[in-house]
Scaffold this motif. Structure first.
Motif: not given
Length: 315
Positions: A109-130
Motif C-alpha cells: 500500500v503506497t497510496t500516500g495521504l491527503v493534506d487538509v489545509l486550514p480553513d482560511v479563504p484564499g489559502l487553498a488556491d495558492r497551495w503548491g505555489k506560494d
C-alpha cells in the motif's frame, strides 16, 4: 456484478515514488506485479520535485511517467482506478476497482495521504505555489522572500525556525496555535522572528501572487509566501475490512498506517511505504521505503514457497 482477473504475486496500490520503486524491485525479482493507481499524487500541485538527486526540479508527473516505463520494462502491469475495498481470501487478498476484483498473494500500500489545509479563504488556491509546507521541498524557491508561517499547532515553532534559515524576514502568525512558552518567546526574539497575534482572516492575492495576510479587524501584513502545517490523513480507508486502521501520529498533526522497519503492517501479508506510513518522507526516502518493502515482500514469498516445497517433497 464483480469480475475477477488472474492472480498476481503482489498488488501495489498507489503509483507514486514508493509504489513504483517497490514494483520495480519485485518485477526485477521476477514477481508478477500489478500497480493500481488513481492518478492523484500528493505532490501533483508542485512544479517540480526537489532533494531527489539527479532529478531536482523535474515535474512529479514526468518522474512517474519514467517510473511506469521502467516497471513495464520488467513485466509489471498497470490499472488506472481507485481501490475501494481490500479483503482477505483463502490464499491472499482481493481488491476491488470499479467492479473488478484483482487477486494478489501480497499487498503493498503506497497510496500516500491527503493534506487538509486550514480553513482560511484564499489559502487553498495558492497551495503548491506560494503556500508551502516543507522547507526542504519548497524552501529554496521562497528564499529571501517575506515569509509568513501560519500557526495551527505546536509544530509551528519547529517550522518557523526552519524557514528562518531561508530568509531574514519571517513572521509567525499565531492564528489558532497555543501561546508560545517563555523559552519559545526567547528563541523567536533571538532569531529575529516577528510574531503576530490574532486570527488570520484571509490571504490577499494580486496578479497571481500572494501580497499579504489579512487579520481579523482588517490589518494586512505584507507577505510574499506563506508556510503552513497541514493536517495529514492517510489514504487507507479501503483497508478497514482487513482490520487495519490509520493511527494518530505522536505529533497529533494527522494519521498514518503503522509499519515496521521493512514496511510490514500488523496484518500479515500487507505492507505499506511512503507517505501513507511516513508523512514526513519526501520523494527520495519514499522511493527507498518502497524498495525496502518490495525486497521484504519478495523474501516473504520465498519463505512461503520454500515451506510449501519442503512439505510437498516430504509428502
Amino acid at each position: 456484478m464483480t469480475s475477477r482477473t488472474a492472480k498476481y504475486d503482489v498488488i501495489v496500490i498507489g503509483g507514486g515514488a514508493a509504489g513504483l520503486s517497490g514494483a520495480q524491485a519485485l518485477a526485477r525479482s521476477r514477481r508478477s506485479v500489478l500497480v493500481i493507481d488513481d492518478g492523484t499524487p500528493r505532490n501533483a500541485p508542485a512544479d517540480g520535485v526537489h532533494n531527489f538527486l539527479t532529478r531536482d526540479g523535474v515535474p512529479p508527473a514526468e518522474i512517474y511517467k519514467l517510473g511506469r516505463r521502467e516497471v513495464q520494462g520488467y513485466g509489471g502491469s498497470f490499472v488506472d482506478g481507485t481501490v475501494t475495498t481490500a479483503r482477505r481470501t483463502a490464499d491472499g487478498f482481493e481488491v476491488l476497482v470499479d467492479g473488478t476484483a484483482y487477486l494478489g498473494r501480497r499487498l503493498l500500500v503506497t497510496t500516500g495521504l491527503v493534506d487538509v489545509l486550514p480553513d482560511v479563504p484564499g489559502l487553498a488556491d495558492r497551495w503548491g505555489k506560494d503556500v508551502v509546507h516543507c522547507p526542504y521541498c519548497h524552501g529554496w524557491e521562497v528564499r529571501d522572500q517575506a515569509i509568513g508561517v501560519l500557526a495551527t499547532s505546536p509544530m509551528a515553532m519547529h517550522q518557523v525556525q526552519l524557514f528562518r534559515q531561508l530568509s531574514d524576514d519571517v513572521t509567525l502568525f499565531l492564528h489558532t496555535a497555543p501561546e508560545p512558552t517563555e523559552e519559545q518567546w526567547e528563541e523567536l526574539a533571538a532569531r529575529g522572528i516577528a510574531v503576530v497575534q490574532g486570527k488570520v482572516e484571509q490571504v490577499e492575492v494580486a496578479d497571481d501572487k500572494i501580497t499579504g495576510v489579512r487579520l481579523e479587524g482588517g490589518t494586512v501584513v505584507p507577505r510574499q509566501a506563506l508556510a503552513i502545517q497541514t493536517t495529514v490523513r492517510a489514504r487507507a480507508g479501503f483497508l478497514a475490512d482487513l482490520g487495519l486502521e490509520p493511527t494518530m501520529l505522536e505529533s497529533e498533526v494527522g494519521t498514518a498506517t503503522p509499519v515496521d522497519a521493512m514496511g510490514a503492517t500488523q496484518v500479515p501479508g500487507v505492507y505499506a511505504a511512503g507517505n501513507v506510513s511516513n508523512p514526513m518522507a519526501q520523494v527520495m526516502p519514499s522511493a527507498a521505503a518502497g524498495l525496502m518493502a518490495g525486497a521484504a515482500i519478495n523474501f516473504d514469498l520465498i519463505t512461503e514457497e520454500t515451506r510449501l516445497a519442503v512439505a510437498a517433497r516430504s509428502s
